[in-house]
Design a protein around this motif. Structure first.
Motif, PDB file in Angstrom:
ATOM      1  N   GLY A  45       0.825  -1.198   0.000  1.00  0.00           N
ATOM      2  CA  GLY A  45       0.000   0.000   0.000  1.00  0.00           C
ATOM      3  C   GLY A  45       0.856   1.243   0.000  1.00  0.00           C
ATOM      4  O   GLY A  45       2.088   1.174  -0.018  1.00  0.00           O
ATOM      5  N   PRO A  46       0.197   2.394   0.037  1.00  0.00           N
ATOM      6  CA  PRO A  46       0.943   3.662  -0.004  1.00  0.00           C
ATOM      7  C   PRO A  46       1.703   3.896   1.293  1.00  0.00           C
ATOM      8  O   PRO A  46       1.318   3.412   2.357  1.00  0.00           O
ATOM      9  N   ARG A  84      -6.533   4.240   9.709  1.00  0.00           N
ATOM     10  CA  ARG A  84      -6.029   5.060   8.593  1.00  0.00           C
ATOM     11  C   ARG A  84      -5.452   4.171   7.492  1.00  0.00           C
ATOM     12  O   ARG A  84      -5.677   4.394   6.308  1.00  0.00           O
ATOM     13  N   ASN A  85      -4.680   3.153   7.882  1.00  0.00           N
ATOM     14  CA  ASN A  85      -4.134   2.227   6.899  1.00  0.00           C
ATOM     15  C   ASN A  85      -5.239   1.434   6.208  1.00  0.00           C
ATOM     16  O   ASN A  85      -5.185   1.206   4.999  1.00  0.00           O
ATOM     17  N   ASN A  88      -6.721   3.349   3.520  1.00  0.00           N
ATOM     18  CA  ASN A  88      -5.826   3.485   2.370  1.00  0.00           C
ATOM     19  C   ASN A  88      -5.540   2.153   1.677  1.00  0.00           C
ATOM     20  O   ASN A  88      -4.714   2.094   0.764  1.00  0.00           O
TER      21      ASN A  88
END
Length: 101
Positions: A45-46, A84-85, A88
């Motif tokens: 992921g980002p 938050r992860n 995302n």
């Protein structure tokens, strides 16, 4: 450099480019005793703002480990526990790799 029965690395691999990963895998294999375990978590992921990350392939990581004498014994994917992860799309792959005796 010592040798260890168990090596764990968590949230590191995505910060290394392909060349650095090849070198790191060879060094990790060298540091793992016969029948020892290398446990890795791979971030997908980002990255966080201001922190460079490179895409990680679990299959490529397992292949690179195999070239260094490490065999996959367990592979598990897991969602991030941080909200938050999760938002995302971040998830993890956990690999347990055993060095041949």
């Amino acid at each position: 450099m010592g040798v260890f029965n168990l090596i764990t690395i968590c949230a590191v691999w995505q910060h290394l480019d392909d060349d650095a990963r090849q070198l790191a895998m060879a060094n990790l294999a060298h540091m793992t005793t016969a029948d020892g375990l290398l446990i890795m978590s791979l971030w997908h992921g980002p990255g966080a703002d201001g922190r460079q990350v490179f895409p990680v392939s679990a299959d490529e990581t397992v292949s690179a480990a195999g070239l260094c004498g490490l065999e996959l014994v367990q592979r598990t994917e897991a969602a991030s526990v941080q909200a938050r992860n999760q938002a995302n799309g971040v998830f993890w792959t956990w690999l347990a790799l055993k060095k041949a005796s």
